[in-house]
Design a protein around this motif. Structure first.
Motif, PDB file in Angstrom:
ATOM      1  N   ARG A 140     134.989  99.988  56.088  1.00  0.00           N
ATOM      2  CA  ARG A 140     135.684 100.533  57.256  1.00  0.00           C
ATOM      3  C   ARG A 140     136.854  99.649  57.666  1.00  0.00           C
ATOM      4  O   ARG A 140     137.363  99.760  58.783  1.00  0.00           O
ATOM      5  N   SER A 149     131.446 103.210  64.464  1.00  0.00           N
ATOM      6  CA  SER A 149     130.190 103.449  65.175  1.00  0.00           C
ATOM      7  C   SER A 149     129.760 102.194  65.924  1.00  0.00           C
ATOM      8  O   SER A 149     130.277 101.101  65.693  1.00  0.00           O
ATOM      9  N   GLY A 151     127.135 100.345  65.836  1.00  0.00           N
ATOM     10  CA  GLY A 151     126.614  99.265  65.015  1.00  0.00           C
ATOM     11  C   GLY A 151     127.719  98.559  64.255  1.00  0.00           C
ATOM     12  O   GLY A 151     127.730  97.329  64.138  1.00  0.00           O
TER      13      GLY A 151
ATOM     14  N   GLY E  47     126.530 103.800  61.389  1.00  0.00           N
ATOM     15  CA  GLY E  47     127.642 104.570  60.852  1.00  0.00           C
ATOM     16  C   GLY E  47     127.207 105.774  60.066  1.00  0.00           C
ATOM     17  O   GLY E  47     127.995 106.387  59.347  1.00  0.00           O
ATOM     18  N   LYS E  50     124.967 109.570  63.394  1.00  0.00           N
ATOM     19  CA  LYS E  50     124.018 110.036  64.400  1.00  0.00           C
ATOM     20  C   LYS E  50     124.723 110.381  65.710  1.00  0.00           C
ATOM     21  O   LYS E  50     124.563 111.472  66.253  1.00  0.00           O
ATOM     22  N   SER E  51     125.504 109.429  66.177  1.00  0.00           N
ATOM     23  CA  SER E  51     126.197 109.690  67.438  1.00  0.00           C
ATOM     24  C   SER E  51     127.159 110.864  67.282  1.00  0.00           C
ATOM     25  O   SER E  51     127.309 111.686  68.183  1.00  0.00           O
ATOM     26  N   SER E  52     127.797 110.923  66.131  1.00  0.00           N
ATOM     27  CA  SER E  52     128.721 112.026  65.905  1.00  0.00           C
ATOM     28  C   SER E  52     127.994 113.358  65.989  1.00  0.00           C
ATOM     29  O   SER E  52     128.535 114.344  66.491  1.00  0.00           O
ATOM     30  N   GLN E  93     125.745 105.918  73.901  1.00  0.00           N
ATOM     31  CA  GLN E  93     125.428 104.660  73.244  1.00  0.00           C
ATOM     32  C   GLN E  93     126.193 103.495  73.880  1.00  0.00           C
ATOM     33  O   GLN E  93     125.619 102.465  74.185  1.00  0.00           O
TER      34      GLN E  93
HETATM   35  N1  LIG Z   1     136.548 109.610  66.558  1.00  0.00           N
HETATM   36  C1  LIG Z   1     136.377 109.073  65.352  1.00  0.00           C
HETATM   37  N2  LIG Z   1     137.436 108.816  64.582  1.00  0.00           N
HETATM   38  C2  LIG Z   1     137.285 108.263  63.369  1.00  0.00           C
HETATM   39  N3  LIG Z   1     136.103 107.939  62.828  1.00  0.00           N
HETATM   40  C3  LIG Z   1     134.995 108.160  63.551  1.00  0.00           C
HETATM   41  C4  LIG Z   1     135.086 108.731  64.862  1.00  0.00           C
HETATM   42  N4  LIG Z   1     133.845 108.850  65.352  1.00  0.00           N
HETATM   43  C5  LIG Z   1     133.013 108.358  64.409  1.00  0.00           C
HETATM   44  N5  LIG Z   1     133.696 107.954  63.320  1.00  0.00           N
HETATM   45  C6  LIG Z   1     133.138 107.397  62.105  1.00  0.00           C
HETATM   46  O1  LIG Z   1     132.106 108.222  61.692  1.00  0.00           O
HETATM   47  C7  LIG Z   1     131.017 107.469  61.208  1.00  0.00           C
HETATM   48  C8  LIG Z   1     129.768 107.855  61.968  1.00  0.00           C
HETATM   49  O2  LIG Z   1     129.814 107.309  63.254  1.00  0.00           O
HETATM   50  P1  LIG Z   1     128.648 107.440  64.339  1.00  0.00           P
HETATM   51  O3  LIG Z   1     129.136 106.820  65.584  1.00  0.00           O
HETATM   52  O4  LIG Z   1     128.220 108.825  64.384  1.00  0.00           O
HETATM   53  O5  LIG Z   1     127.528 106.517  63.679  1.00  0.00           O
HETATM   54  P2  LIG Z   1     126.081 106.249  64.166  1.00  0.00           P
HETATM   55  O6  LIG Z   1     125.185 106.881  63.212  1.00  0.00           O
HETATM   56  O7  LIG Z   1     125.907 106.615  65.580  1.00  0.00           O
HETATM   57  O8  LIG Z   1     125.992 104.691  63.980  1.00  0.00           O
HETATM   58  P3  LIG Z   1     125.387 103.554  64.937  1.00  0.00           P
HETATM   59  O9  LIG Z   1     123.932 103.491  64.685  1.00  0.00           O
HETATM   60  O10 LIG Z   1     126.046 102.309  64.468  1.00  0.00           O
HETATM   61  O11 LIG Z   1     125.731 103.932  66.304  1.00  0.00           O
HETATM   62  C9  LIG Z   1     131.346 106.033  61.391  1.00  0.00           C
HETATM   63  O12 LIG Z   1     131.724 105.480  60.172  1.00  0.00           O
HETATM   64  C10 LIG Z   1     132.518 106.039  62.338  1.00  0.00           C
HETATM   65  O13 LIG Z   1     133.388 105.017  62.037  1.00  0.00           O
END
Ligand SMILES: Nc1ncnc2c1ncn2[C@@H]1O[C@H](COP(=O)(O)OP(=O)(O)OP(=O)(O)O)[C@@H](O)[C@H]1O
Ligand SMILES: Nc1ncnc2c1ncn2[C@@H]1O[C@H](COP(=O)(O)OP(=O)(O)OP(=O)(O)O)[C@@H](O)[C@H]1O
Ligand SMILES: [Mg+2]
Ligand SMILES: [Mg+2]
Lengths: 270, 417, 358, 309, 262
Positions: A140, A149, A151, E47, E50-52, E93
């Motif tokens: 990344r 994200s 984390g 990454g 999940k949050s997405s 989060q």
């Molecule tokens: N608005 C955005 N623009 C660009 N990339 C994004 C955006 N939102 C999320 N991402 C990317 O999408 C991927 C998934 O992100 P997400 O936040 O959903 O992860 P996560 O599963 O919640 O992780 P964590 O456990 O670390 O919170 C990540 O690699 C993040 O960098």
């Protein structure tokens, strides 16, 4: 006053926010050279505040140390600016990540090397080391920190601090928001740096289990006071600690589903 | 305190208009000091207090309120900005303080039957505009020669700048010249577009109705676009040293109408000021600037106010302190003959002035002076604004104001009081 | 020691939701109001009322309006002068074009004109944020400056574009004397301040603050950014418009567009920041600081200089005034970045603990 | 056609001059996330210093050369600006680390008031002259092709060249040095920047010094155009749409924004103005900036506004 | 599993969602469903997306492909306001509290959707508006009691320690009386005891309010204990779905996420 093997000596400090909110009521702790010391305690106990006091980041929060002294390797440091502290090898990983939102991950990491004077090659080497620790960051590296994200941001914050090649690191809740595997890795990294490069750590952690597994010594902070301290091993065995911080009260581990009533944490009188 | 006539001084020595405000204030204050040095008004000393307005209306109103009741009450007030004049005009009748606006303010307030408390003595913007048109006509060889000519008015985009427009439109209709209106947003630091338009339209003359930095910028732009400075005519607030000083040679040939006086370093008044004040270290401001255009305007404004008081004393008792109402009468019955002017040191500086109940202006004369690169020099004879044009305009505009305010015009009996 | 809420128990949520939950505060405010309404008109000199209190009251009202938008809803506005102007000219047009229209409805109609104008120039806020939004509001400012100079209809074809009003009265009571003007403005201020306080502590106020603090999260809990922002623009510009109309009608009497210039807009913004963003009391502190302090400095400095036997010229005073004023702004910010209102409440908090330090 | 070109060109030149002032805003915003309200006051302060020292230095030294006087005055005024920068950091910024934008904005306002007062106290409040030998008379291009030629102002041309050079230099500085990265970090999060050892105080002194020099150059050029007087501060207001249009954080943005605004306002005033009574350029500039913002809320080259949960 | 809870029909069905940002594929063809009253966990490495995923359900992100069915209605993408009106609430989060407001006000915003009085009524604050305000205040007080943050009612949330802020965040979501509650790492930064409290809150909400819960959490102990079914994401792809026990023994899941068996 302090013996040479002591890196950090916090002596009875009191911290007040906003001129009225008294948060730390005389906290003293000692971190020996090459040690890993854990600072434990519940929400609002004052862990973050203690770390901020050490790294002199309170001013920005409108807080101030009103009593006591802080020494780094025998030198009083209350008046030193954070950047001078970094030059002396003391760096803090702030709670809540605080990545530079507009910078890319790699730029974020590079800012960590701002104070270094040992040349590009050495910095590049450290960068590779950080990438090796956190491969996820490498993939990344070109995205803006704000769009990674939670984390990933946490890894970035830790990595950024490591880029400064510190001799002492204050870690504020490093495990927060990290996947279990990565938590494990972070603590391995701590151990690794500690044994190989003799980096000293003071870590504030909620993940008591982990913290006490890796730390040599622990302090328990409640309500702005140190209520207990001791060798990590002995703390792990302590019944109270077991019950309140490790979640293994008395007999075996209880399922989170079965904890029926809210428990009140025992309040130590200090 | 007991035997002193109080005159508040609203001035601006800071802010955007300080370079222009300061010499005026110096002249004003120096003249008041001079009167005292000469023994006061029939023995009545003048006390005064300066209040800094920064050319801001709200601040001016505050100054007015602060000073109006001090030291036994203000005899008169000179607001020194169009905005403040408008606001104070509404308050003065209640407070019974005459408002003297020498060469600014609302042009229709020359009509004393409607504007009982306003005194635009010695000239209004309509006089200025009319005089300029006459001067231009003279250059062209007669008013009839104006037909088909193009005249551009570059004006400060504010009530001040817009004042001359009705008169100029009237004149344009009469003589068949073309009037082009080019507003410049205050404070006028950027006029490229305006001057591009000038270059495009190629007017025969440019009238400049600016204030402060706008004037020098206009002159510099004129130079930069190659518009002949000789064909530029400024209002009297655009014809003083600060307007041309830092343009230097670039302003050579530029004309401006004067409010009777110009720069008068040789006048008796100036000599008196220098000998009685500056030589004794009691002067205000730098000595070299005594006698410059704005300095003289300040002195003249002060003089008109003082003479109003003197004339009031003639009726209500010499050597007494006059109330605002009495001063009002004095200003309304001002009769400055040549002899009196000579005695005051204004010989050659200005013409006689006499006001009346219906005419609060008292004189409609002006001259043109021209910047020769170093100093302002008179380049025209005395010009009198055409009453035939101004009178009806004043009447109709004042009547409109009266109607709006539901004022009835003053009766002849009221004029006697 | 004496300023404690100890022992003052709230038995209903209603009691807890009061504006001033602490008894001493209620008493103090009551006394203050009595003082302002019943005592000040007798004590204050004509100068104090006309030159300081009336403008202070009116500007506080405007600052209150700005605070709704900037402090509560977080939309930076540099167009407050324009909203004041629209309020003033709007009220003027109603007042003059409809003979017999009483003053208060004219003021309210003026406020409503400002509301429409505010909503129009608030529309970009749906897309543009922060400092960038300041440009939209500045566009409103310069546009209104231009509009009232250029469009003759608004000024009833007065050639110079400057207008005036007179014969103000409320229910047959003439608003002429300093005291009547002061009381009228004060009454307007108190009524509007109470209504505003109700808004900001109610549901709509929470929506504004939510949008200010974190708009994405606000959207997720069901707050419509459009409604929240535009309603803030509407309420704020209404209040500012009424203040503008009062400023023109009561304080100036006659005015030109320059009375509502961009300087005024900046000053209003400064007031709410130095007073305390998102605080009703802050608006009052800010207005006092920005409008009254320079006047006070201007009058006090010569006196102080006099003590030291020095005589300062008016210029000297004016410049010293600027420097001291600037210095004080910085100093207060360093002491308390969140404005005078916060400083005030911290002070009260200390008082509550007094005589103990914590 | 000739007239159109002339207007266009005039607009471009004015735009460059706006950029020069805009640049000061951008620098400080980039380095601390502060909108520096004192930029106008700094321009005035610097110009006053330069103008007065150019008067005084020949008086003190007895050397009459204009080049010497101006050169020395420039250097001295530059030093004065450094001192100002240092004081600002010491007395103000240092105590406001980690505070919100509004607070810092307000602090710069306090600085602006202070500088206005101090500048006039130290250097006087009259009109002063900066004469660096800018040519004032027009030149005409292409007068073979168009009747009357296209009027170009040499003074503007020089000024524009200086502005362009300055921008190029600064862009390079920010792109190529590590300081650039540190600046952006500071702007994002003061506290985090501190925590990793970026010396906020030093960075701020540097940036305010650079901004001071930019203000000096702007003050010199605008001062030579307008005369050095209080109204110089209002130039800041005309530069504002430029900053915003270009993006608050972008040095090249200040230039492009300047050109767009310059051209836009001149064309609008000349071609649209006459239909509505004129005097529209200032609000037109803001409306123009606003229209661009509706498509790009962060300005043309600004960093994307991050909103993410 | 407590006996009085009955898992019902599918309430939320996510079909073939794909979401990418520029080159980054945050989600690729994800489908899963959530039944009424169940506790559904989403886990996966950092990454993983999940949050997405929550952001898509929430209408903060609009997926490029796929659809979301909520209570029988299918949407290409959701709009935040609509989602809220349909009864979906959410915690964040990276704490997304309203920093300048007190705890009480923060939670009260959760009730805004249900408040009906208009601007004028609120300005006058008499009669209906006042009653409404008090009624909602009562409800919010229950939540405050429930979360045990009485002492901090009037504190600005910015000054609270992290853990309490998380609770306020939950409180705000609860104030919406949601049918579906989306929780993004509600227990990050808590110690075991606090996690126990939090688990209790979540289960109670599930029981008492009958809310369906979608939970993201990295603490496997919690996830395995309190969730009914678990979805596992890795690099934006779904690699597992089932009961905790099934997931725990899934090879892919162990390799990608769990490492050692918990
Ligand atoms: N608005 C955005 N623009 C660009 N990339 C994004 C955006 N939102 C999320 N991402 C990317 O999408 C991927 C998934 O992100 P997400 O936040 O959903 O992860 P996560 O599963 O919640 O992780 P964590 O456990 O670390 O919170 C990540 O690699 C993040 O960098
Ligand atoms: N900026 C601030 N202003 C006022 N009070 C504060 C501030 N920061 C922290 N506090 C108060 O200080 C106390 C200790 O907070 P601190 O953040 O040090 O706790 P912590 O042990 O780190 O808790 P957590 O585990 O939740 O992070 C809390 O009661 C909190 O309310
Ligand atoms: Mg903490
Ligand atoms: Mg996440």
């Amino acid at each position: 006053m302090s013996s040479p093997s002591i890196v950090l000596n916090v002596n009875g400090i009191e911290v007040i926010y906003n001129h009225v909110i008294l948060v730390l009521k005389g906290v003293s702790l000692v971190v020996p050279e090459g040690g890993i010391v854990a600072l434990l305690g519940g929400n609002g106990a004052g862990k973050t505040t203690t770390l901020r006091a050490v790294s002199n980041l309170l001013a920005g929060e409108r807080g101030a140390v009103t009593k006591g002294s802080i020494e780094l390797r025998g030198e009083r440091i209350e008046a030193l600016s954070p950047s001078e502290l970094v030059k002396r090898g003391l760096i803090q990983v702030m709670e809540g990540r605080h990545c530079f939102a507009h910078l890319t991950i790699e730029d974020n990491l590079m800012t960590g090397a701002y104070t270094r004077t040992d040349g590009k090659a050495a910095i590049a080497e450290t960068l590779e080391k950080v990438y090796a620790y956190f491969p996820r960051l490498k993939t990344r590296r070109t995205s803006q920190a704000a769009y990674t994200s939670g984390g990933e941001q946490q890894m970035c914050a830790i990595g950024r601090a490591l880029m400064a090649n510190p001799t002492m690191v204050l870690l504020d809740e490093p495990s927060m928001g990290l996947a279990p595997q990565i938590v494990e890795e972070v603590f391995e990294i701590v151990k690794d740096l500690n044994t190989k490069e003799r980096v000293t750590f003071l870590l504030a952690e909620q993940n008591t289990n982990m913290a006490l597994r890796y730390a040599d010594y622990g302090y328990i902070l409640e309500n702005g006071r140190i209520v207990m301290d001791g060798e990590a091993r002995s703390l792990r065995e302590n019944e109270d600690v077991k019950e309140f911080y490790l979640g293994v009260g008395g007999a075996d581990r209880k399922s989170f589903r079965d904890v029926k009533s809210y428990k009140r944490r025992k309040r130590w009188l200090a | 305190q007991a035997n002193e006539q109080f005159i508040p001084v609203l001035s601006y020595r800071t802010g955007a208009y300080a370079p222009n405000g300061t010499p005026w204030a110096n002249g004003y204050v120096d003249y008041l000091k001079l009167v005292n040095a000469r023994g006061g008004i029939n023995g009545v000393k003048i006390s005064f207090e300066e209040c800094e307005t920064g050319y801001d209306t709200a601040r001016s109103v505050e100054c007015y309120e602060r000073l109006k009741g001090k030291n036994g009450g203000a005899s008169l007030v000179q607001p020194l900005s169009t905005g403040a004049t408008f606001a104070i005009t509404e308050k003065a009748p209640v407070d019974k303080i005459p408002v003297v606006t020498v060469g600014y303010g609302r042009s229709e307030s020359a009509d004393g039957t409607v504007f009982k408390w306003n005194f635009p003595i010695a000239g209004t913007y309509w006089v200025a505009a009319d005089a300029i048109i006459q001067a231009v006509a003279k250059k062209e060889g007669g008013l009839d020669k104006l037909k088909g000519k193009k005249i551009a008015l570059i004006y400060h985009d504010s009530p001040y700048g817009k004042e001359p427009i009705p008169l100029l439109q009237e004149r344009a209709k009469m003589h068949g010249f073309d009037l082009q209106l080019l507003p410049v947003t205050a404070p006028g630091v950027e006029q490229k577009a305006t001057w591009l338009q000038v270059r495009q339209a190629r007017p025969d003359y440019v009238l400049l109705w600016g204030w402060g930095v706008m004037n020098s910028t206009a002159l510099k732009e004129a130079q930069a676009t190659g518009f002949a400075r000789e064909k530029m005519y400024g209002v009297w607030w655009a014809g003083a040293e600060p307007d041309v000083k830092d343009v230097g040679d670039g302003a050579k040939g530029y004309n401006a109408v004067t409010m009777q006086h110009g720069a008068e370093p040789q006048s008796k008044l100036v000599k008196d000021v220098v000998s009685m004040l500056h030589d004794k270290n009691q002067g205000t401001g730098p000595k070299e600037e005594v006698g410059q255009v704005l300095y003289m305007r300040g002195a003249m404004s002060a003089m008109l106010g003082v003479e109003g008081i003197r004339s009031a004393q003639e009726r209500f008792g010499k050597g007494k302190v006059m109330t605002g109402e009495q001063v009002r009468w004095g200003l309304e019955n001002l009769n400055l003959t040549q002899a009196k002017l000579d005695g005051l040191g204004f010989a050659g500086v200005m013409r006689p002035i006499s006001t009346s109940c219906t005419d609060h202006m008292g004189a409609a004369w002006a001259r043109i002076h021209t910047w020769d690169g170093k100093a302002w020099k008179f380049t025209s004879d005395w010009l009198q604004a055409d009453e035939q044009i101004i009178k009806p305009l004043v009447k109709s505009t004042a009547a409109k104001y009266a109607a709006e305010k539901k004022l009835t015009a003053r009766t002849p009996a009221d004029c006697q009081s | 020691m004496f300023y404690r809420e100890n022992g003052q128990f709230k038995t209903s949520y209603r009691a807890d939701q009061q504006v001033f939950p602490i008894l001493q505060d209620r008493v103090a405010i009551g006394l203050l109001l009595i003082f302002a309404f019943a005592v000040v008109p007798f004590l204050a000199s004509d100068y104090l009322m006309r030159a300081i209190l009336i403008p202070f009251v009116i500007i506080s009202l405007a600052a209150l309006g700005v605070n709704v938008l900037v402090g509560y809803c977080g939309q930076i506005s540099l167009g407050s002068g324009a909203f004041m102007a629209v309020g003033a000219y709007g009220a003027y047009n109603f007042f003059v074009r409809f003979p017999g229209l009483p003053l208060i409805p004219a003021l309210i109609l003026g406020g409503l004109c400002a509301t429409l104008f505010g909503i129009l120039f608030g529309l970009p806020s749906l897309r543009v944020k922060g400092l960038y939004l300041a440009v939209a509001t500045l566009a409103a400012q310069f546009f209104s400056d231009w509009m009232f100079l250029r469009i003759k209809w608004f000024t009833l074809d007065t050639p110079s574009g400057s207008v005036s009003v007179s014969n103000l009265q409320v229910f047959g009571w003439p608003i002429e004397s300093a005291a009547s003007k002061y009381l009228f403005c004060l009454a307007m201020l108190v009524v509007i301040a109470v209504l505003t306080k109700n808004l900001v502590r109610g549901a709509i106020g929470r929506e504004w603050m939510a949008i200010r603090d974190m708009d994405v999260a606000a959207a997720v809990i069901g707050i419509r950014p459009m409604y929240a922002k535009l309603s803030a623009f509407a309420v704020s510009s209404f209040i500012i418009g009424v203040a503008g109309a009062l400023w023109a009608f009561v304080y100036l009497g006659a005015w030109e567009p320059a009375a509502f210039s961009v300087d005024q807009s900046f000053r209003l913004l400064f007031m709410v920041i130095i007073g305390g963003l998102g605080s009703i009391t802050g608006a009052f502190f800010g207005a006092a600081f920005i409008t009254v302090l320079p006047i006070v400095l201007n009058q006090v400095l010569p006196v102080i200089a006099g003590w030291f036997g020095a005589q300062i010229s008016t210029v000297g005073i004016a410049h010293a005034e600027l420097m001291i004023f600037g210095g004080l702004i910085v100093w207060f910010l360093i002491v308390e970045p969140h404005g005078l209102a916060k400083l005030w409440s911290t002070g009260k908090q200390k008082l509550r603990l007094w005589p103990f330090p914590h | 056609m000739a007239f159109f070109l002339e207007t266009l060109f005039g607009g471009l030149m004015v735009g460059m001059l706006y950029s020069l002032v805009a640049l000061g805003f951008v620098l400080i915003f980039k380095a601390s996330g502060v909108f520096n309200f004192a930029q106008g006051a700094m321009v005035l302060f610097a110009a006053l210093a330069m103008a007065r020292f150019a008067e005084w230095i020949p008086m003190w030294t007895g050397i009459e050369s204009r080049w010497f006087a101006n050169g020395a005055a420039f250097v001295v005024a530059g030093l004065v600006m450094f001192a100002v920068a240092w004081l600002i950091e010491r007395l103000v910024l240092r105590h406001l680390v980690n505070q919100e934008g509004a607070t810092l904005l307000m602090a710069t306002l306090g600085i602006a008031y202070f500088l206005d007062g101090a500048g006039q106290t130290l250097f006087g409040s009259n009109i002063y002259k900066i004469d660096i030998g800018m040519p004032k008379d027009p030149i005409f291009l292409l007068d073979k092709v168009f009747e009357g030629g296209i009027l170009i102002n040499k003074e503007d041309l020089y000024a524009a060249a200086i502005a362009a050079a300055l921008v190029a230099l600064l862009s390079l500085f920010f792109q190529k040095t590590g300081t650039g990265r540190a600046l952006r970090a500071v702007a994002d999060d003061h506290q985090a920047a501190q925590s990793i050892g970026i010396p906020l105080t030093r960075i701020w002194v540097i940036v305010w010094c650079v901004a001071g020099v930019v203000a000096l150059v702007a003050g010199m050029i605008w001062g030579s155009k307008l005369g050095v007087q209080f109204s110089l501060t209002t130039v800041a207001l005309r530069a504002l749409p430029v900053v915003i249009l270009g993006g608050l954080t972008s040095v090249p943005g200040a230039i492009i924004g300047g050109l767009i605004i310059g051209v836009g306002e001149k064309l609008s005033e000349v071609y649209l103005g006459p239909y509505v009574g004129g005097g529209i350029e200032i609000w037109f500039a803001y409306v123009l900036a606003l229209v661009f913002l509706l498509f790009r809320p962060q300005g043309l080259f600004g960093e994307k506004i991050i909103d993410r949960v | 599993m407590s006996s009085n809870r009955k898992v019902g029909e599918v309430i939320l069905d996510v079909q073939n969602i794909s979401l990418s940002f520029g080159g980054v594929k945050a989600l690729t063809d994800i489908s899963f469903d959530v039944r009424e009253h169940e506790v559904r966990a989403i886990i996966g490495p950092n990454g993983a997306g999940k949050s997405s995923m929550l952001n898509c359900i929430n209408g903060v992100y609009w997926p490029q492909q796929g659809s979301i069915t909520f209570r029988g209605k299918t949407f290409k993408h959701m709009n935040s306001r609509q989602v809220a009106e349909m009864g979906v609430a959410r915690t964040f989060q990276n704490l997304a509290l309203f920093k300048g407001m007190s705890v009480l006000d923060n939670i009260m915003t959760g009730r805004n959707l249900r408040m009906k009085s208009n601007l004028f009524q609120q300005a006058i604050r008499w009669g209906a508006a006042e009653r409404e305000e008090t009624k909602h205040r009562e409800f919010v007080e229950q939540i405050i009691d429930f979360l045990e943050i009485q002492a901090h009612r009037k504190t600005p949330v910015g000054q609270l320690p992290y853990g309490l802020q998380k609770r306020v965040d939950l409180g705000r979501a609860l104030a919406m009386e949601p049918q579906v509650l989306l929780l993004d790492e509600p227990m990050a930064g808590m110690n075991v005891e606090e996690k126990q409290d939090m688990s209790r809150f979540i289960l109670d909400v599930n029981d008492e309010f009958g809310s369906t819960i979608v939970l993201i959490e990295h603490d496997m102990g919690v996830v395995m204990d309190i969730s009914d079914r678990v979805v596992v994401l890795d690099y934006g792809k779904k690699i597992g779905d089932g009961t905790p026990d099934e997931v725990r023994s899934n090879e892919n899941v162990i390799r990608a996420y769990l490492g050692v068996e918990h």
